[in-house]
Enzyme design. Sequence first.
Site, PDB file in Angstrom:
ATOM      1  N   VAL A   8      -6.640  -1.597  -3.216  1.00  0.00           N
ATOM      2  CA  VAL A   8      -8.078  -1.283  -3.205  1.00  0.00           C
ATOM      3  C   VAL A   8      -8.580  -1.099  -4.637  1.00  0.00           C
ATOM      4  CG1 VAL A   8      -9.813   0.391  -2.471  1.00  0.00           C
ATOM      5  CG2 VAL A   8      -8.038  -0.325  -0.878  1.00  0.00           C
ATOM      6  N   TYR A   9      -7.811  -0.382  -5.440  1.00  0.00           N
ATOM      7  CA  TYR A   9      -8.179  -0.203  -6.853  1.00  0.00           C
ATOM      8  C   TYR A   9      -8.268  -1.561  -7.551  1.00  0.00           C
ATOM      9  CZ  TYR A   9      -7.766   0.901 -11.808  1.00  0.00           C
ATOM     10  OH  TYR A   9      -7.969   0.960 -13.164  1.00  0.00           O
TER      11      TYR A   9
END
Length: 110
Positions: A8-9
């Site tokens: 996600v990052y």
Amino acid sequence: MAVSGSSVYGMTKGALLTFNRILAAELAPRKIRVNAVSPGPVRTPLYGKLGMDNEALAGLTNVLSKKILLNRFAEPGEVANLVRFLLSDESSFINGTEQVIDGGLLVNSL
């Protein structure tokens, strides 16, 4: 860097860097420059808020520092100096870039 558990990052950062380049292209006719600053580990109070005891925190700092070619975390003022430069007329021909300020962490992980 491709680190397990950081999808996600990574996707979010990729989206922001693409947005940076698009904004640079769209705003260039108005003489507005857009650049991204991507710092590596910076000595800030954040690391003290990770819920680790002092020994574990020292261990994390030691492991991360060894992965950085300069063997240390950045000081906040070093990142601020880069931002100050990008805001100045001295960087007037820099637009749509990502400026990595990580002491060589990315290079060392390739």
